[in-house]
Structure formats: C-alpha cells, structure tokens
Design an enzyme around this catalytic site. Structure first.
Site, mmCIF file in Angstrom:
data_model
loop_
_atom_site.group_PDB
_atom_site.id
_atom_site.type_symbol
_atom_site.label_atom_id
_atom_site.label_comp_id
_atom_site.label_asym_id
_atom_site.label_seq_id
_atom_site.Cartn_x
_atom_site.Cartn_y
_atom_site.Cartn_z
ATOM 1 N N PRO A 1 -0.395 -4.495 9.686
ATOM 2 C CA PRO A 1 0.217 -5.305 8.640
ATOM 3 C C PRO A 1 1.666 -5.656 8.979
ATOM 4 O O PRO A 1 2.280 -5.044 9.863
ATOM 5 C CB PRO A 1 0.165 -4.374 7.422
ATOM 6 N N THR B 1 4.082 -5.321 6.729
ATOM 7 C CA THR B 1 4.974 -4.455 5.955
ATOM 8 C C THR B 1 5.401 -3.222 6.732
ATOM 9 O O THR B 1 6.533 -2.763 6.603
ATOM 10 C CB THR B 1 4.291 -4.020 4.646
ATOM 11 N N ASN B 2 4.501 -2.659 7.522
ATOM 12 C CA ASN B 2 4.801 -1.457 8.305
ATOM 13 C C ASN B 2 4.306 -1.649 9.742
ATOM 14 O O ASN B 2 3.442 -0.907 10.203
ATOM 15 C CB ASN B 2 4.124 -0.234 7.677
ATOM 16 N N CYS C 1 2.311 1.539 0.411
ATOM 17 C CA CYS C 1 1.271 1.273 -0.588
ATOM 18 C C CYS C 1 1.060 2.430 -1.552
ATOM 19 O O CYS C 1 0.511 2.240 -2.637
ATOM 20 C CB CYS C 1 -0.047 0.899 0.075
ATOM 21 N N GLU D 1 -0.462 -4.418 -8.251
ATOM 22 C CA GLU D 1 0.353 -3.860 -7.176
ATOM 23 C C GLU D 1 1.538 -4.768 -6.890
ATOM 24 O O GLU D 1 1.403 -5.989 -6.797
ATOM 25 C CB GLU D 1 -0.486 -3.703 -5.902
ATOM 26 N N LEU E 1 -4.380 5.496 4.475
ATOM 27 C CA LEU E 1 -4.798 6.362 3.381
ATOM 28 C C LEU E 1 -6.111 5.838 2.809
ATOM 29 O O LEU E 1 -6.129 4.824 2.118
ATOM 30 C CB LEU E 1 -3.715 6.401 2.289
#
Length: 485
Positions: free
Chosen positions: A116, A118-119, A250, A341, A420
């Site tokens: 992703p 984001t990370n 997340c 979210e 996760l």
C-alpha cells in the site's frame, strides 16, 4: 515492436515469476541456518536504511510523518526479527515418538506481495523478512503512488539477501505498476499465495483471484472508555495512537465511545490534550470530504496534518495546536460518514445512555465496517473486558493501550506484524497477526500403530457399553462376515 504499457507490465510478471520459480528450487533445499542468515541480513540492511527510506516514503506519497515511518521501518526490521529469529519454519518442526508422527515445514512457494501507499517501505521490509524466513520467494506489486520508495527498499533488501546467499529472483518487484500486472501476478498459475495489504477493492480482488490469499480487511476500530478508566490517561493513549504517522495505521482508533456519565470528564481531557471538537457547522463541512461518491474513503484525508484537513474543509477556527479533529456522531452507516474508517487525524465521538447501548454501538460500527479487525477498551474491570471481548466481532481486543501500536504488537505481546488478519467475519483467511508460520505448509509423516482387525475389536468394545447383548451379537456376526469376505 513496442508493447503498450499494460502488455509490458504483464510480460514483466511472467519474467519475474519464471525467475522466482528457479529461486524457489534453491530456497526449498536450503537449511534452516541458511534461511536464518538471509533473514538476519535483511534485518540489518533495513535497520541501517530505516531513516532514509522513511523520508523517501513521506516525500513521495505525502502521507504520514517521517519519524513515525522510521519507527515502523525499525519495528519491521528489528522487533520482528527478534520474534522470528529462533522460529523453526523449515525441515523437521516437531516429532512425537509416542504417536509416531513427524511434522515437516515446507515453503508454500512463490508469494505475491501487494504494497500500500500508506505504509510502503515498512510493508516491504516486513513481508520480505517473513517470506525469506519461511523459504518463499516474493514478488512485490507496488502502489503506483509509492513506486520509487518501494523499489529502493526492494533493491536494498535484494542486495543484502543475495550477499547472504539468496538466489537471484528471491526478492523482486514490478517496475511497471499497472492493474493488469497486479491481476496477472495474482492469477498466475505459479503464484502460490497472495499477501494482500491495500484498499478493500484490492483485497477483494486478491480473494477472488483463485489463488490462496491472506488479506487485511478495513480497520474501523472503536475505543470504549469505561467508567473505571482514568479519562485523561485513556485519552492520552488514544491520541498518541491516532496521531502516530498521522493515523495511517489501520489498527488505529476510529471512534471514541462512552456512556453519558463519562462525557464531561472525557470531553475535558480531549480539550486539555489539544483535540479540537467540531461544532455543528464544522461537522457538516468536514463530513463532505470524508468519503467519495462510491462510499470509499477519500484519499485526500489520508495521513494529512490537521492544518491540511482544516484548509480542505474551510475550517478557519481550528487552532495550530490542534492534534486531532473530533466529531460528535449519533448514527452508523452511509449517511454517517464519521462512522467509517478514516486513516487520518479524525475521530468520531459517540455518547450512549448506558453500557448496553455502548456494546450495541461497538458491534454496529464493526459490522458496518471493520469486522474482524480491532477493538480497543480502556477499563480496570476485567469482567467488563471479557464481556466486550466475547461480544464484539474483532480479532484483536486491546486493553489499556494505544491501538495502532498495540495491534501490531509494539505495546502488547501480540506477534509483531504489519499484516493483521481479520478472520472469516472480516472476509480474511486468517485472524492472526501474520508471520512466517502462516507462510508454510506442514507435511506430516505418520507410522501405522494399529492393524485393521484391531479397529473392529475397538468398535465392538466401545459399542458394548451402549447396546444390549442381542444387538451386540448381531454386530459381531456382521463384522465376522465382512472379515471372511
């Protein structure tokens, strides 16, 4: 002949899979010690470059904070390494001499790693390390908006792995990121497993590809502040969590939930710790920017500072000291965008009449979005914790800890992971914090310990306590006839 970009990317997938299959043959024949040496080399190289890669990620994507991304890089490089360095993943894992069975760890094969924006760098470090520890080659598919920092991370890790004895093709990455290439990689006949980290659409595509996949569902974790909690400490932990890397983890809290009797103390703690509570007009203004027309999260809010969010929504009264924007919410669903979210510095704030209503709201939020992911509770009463843990549809129930750091195993003793699982309720194949043991198959050797005749004798013996003598005699006659036949 010059190929179009999508065709070039698909050809690259085929070339990289071909190389990875050759690498797999080498990795599969390595010893545990050899795989451990490669994993250690990845850890050292990632830690050495953690700061530079973090800065690259922020500069390229505009998401998050460089210091926090550096911490995530080090977490993946060092904390994860400490957790897996002594694990047995390859060869004989266990032997039961009494039952005459042996368990043998076998690599699953070529892994597709979706990355992703984001990370980006920490995800590459983490996935490469668990794959090498398990003896699997991995091919990364980078998010287009983070391709440069991802490619640099892969380059560093590939070089370190090969210097430690890994074969060519053990760690690779698409350099032409297209949807067609990602689809081709996931559906390739020689791709054995997908590690899917990304948006809901990409994760769903991974599970519908026909290839076994381990995916991450949406995170939308509520945080319940129980009356037994210290309000100021609970708020501190929530804000520490939400502000970590500007809310891009997340597992981070998406809403605060409490009973009416706790509202004055919690509201006071929020204001004292520089959370800004939106008024009705500001609430409406910001709500227009949270979701896109199709109901998915607006990327414009992801990982941005409060100042950027305020400018985006025209919130002129937000002070420079504000750490998080907090919006009172009364419902859940499409008409209540704060209940979804928000991977940014925005929290929903639910105040319920009693604890039963709090529990109902937590379940409602997770069932709307985030089922199977994470729930957080701040309480000193263990019975309350157990009651909520049994009722909420979450794979991780975090107690008195920042959720973003607790969920990944940084402030808890959960396995340190950046993927996760959300379990079946969240559409995932696993509810684990994913590690190397999720990336192997276990082959079992089993010696015979009984002969066929003894099975019938055991059946007669077990049945004698439950049937009368006439039925037992008939059962014995039937077994005798079968043996004669």
């Amino acid at each position: 002949m010059e190929l179009d970009r999508d065709l070039q990317s698909i050809q690259q997938v085929r070339d990289l899979v071909r190389q990875a299959r050759k690498a797999q043959l080498v990795l599969a024949n390595m010893s545990q010690a050899e795989l451990d040496r490669i994993t250690a080399a990845l850890s050292a190289a990632a830690a050495e470059n953690a700061r530079r890669l973090a800065a690259m990620a922020v500069e390229e994507t505009g998401f998050g904070l460089a210091a926090d991304k550096e911490l995530k890089n080090r977490f993946a490089a060092l904390t994860l390494y400490e957790a897996i360095k002594d694990e047995h993943t390859h060869g004989i894992l266990a032997e039961d001499r009494e039952k005459r069975t042996v368990d043998i760890g076998v690599p699953v094969g070529v892994v597709a790693g979706l990355v992703p924006s984001t990370n980006p760098t920490s995800t590459v470090i983490y996935k490469a390390m668990i794959c090498m520890k398990a003896g699997n080659p991995i091919i990364f598919s980078p998010h287009p908006s983070a391709v440069n920092c991802i490619l640099e991370t892969v380059r560093i890790l590939r070089q370190a792995a090969m210097e430690a004895g890994a074969p060519e093709g053990a760690i690779s990455c698409l350099t032409i990121p297209t949807l067609e290439a990602t689809d081709a990689l996931m559906k390739h006949q020689h791709t054995r497993l997908i590690l899917a980290t990304g948006g809901p659409g990409m994760v769903r595509a991974a599970y519908s590809s026909g290839t076994p996949a381990i995916g991450v569902g949406a995170g939308n974790g509520p945080a319940y502040i129980h009356r037994s909690a210290d309000p100021a400490l609970a708020v501190k932990r929530i804000l520490d969590s939400k502000t970590f890397d500007n809310g891009t983890v997340c597992a981070s809290e998406q809403s605060i939930i409490l009973t009416q009797d706790m509202e004055p103390a919690v509201t006071r703690a929020l204001r004292e710790q520089n959370a800004y509570l939106l008024n009705d007009e500001e609430h409406k203004r910001l709500s227009r920017f949270l979701l896109r027309s199709n109901g998915t999260m607006n990327p414009a809010i992801v990982g941005k500072s409060v100042a950027v969010l305020a400018e985006l929504a025209g919130l002129t009264a937000v002070p420079p000291s504000a750490r998080v924007l907090v919006a009172k919410e009364t419902g859940v669903g499409r008409d209540h965008p704060y209940s979804s979210e928000k991977l940014g510095l925005i929290l929903a704030y639910f105040v319920e009449p009693d604890e039963e209503a709090v529990l109902h709201r937590c379940v409602e939020i997770l069932e709307w979005e985030g089922a199977g992911h994470t729930f957080c509770i701040h309480s000193q009463e263990e019975e309350v914790v157990r009651r909520f843990a049994q009722a909420v549809p979450a794979s991780r129930v975090l107690v008195n800890t920042p959720a973003s750091l607790g969920g990944i195993g940084a402030t808890t003793c959960l396995f340190p992971a950046l993927t996760l699982g959300c379990g079946a309720v969240g559409g995932s194949s696993s509810s684990n914090n994913i590690g190397p043991l999720d990336l192997i198959n276990i082959k079992r050797i089993a010696w015979g310990v009984r002969e066929r005749e003894s099975l019938y004798q055991a059946s007669v013996s077990q049945s004698s306590e439950a049937v009368d003598s006439s039925l037992l005699d008939e059962l014995v006659r039937q077994i005798a006839r079968r043996l004669q036949a």
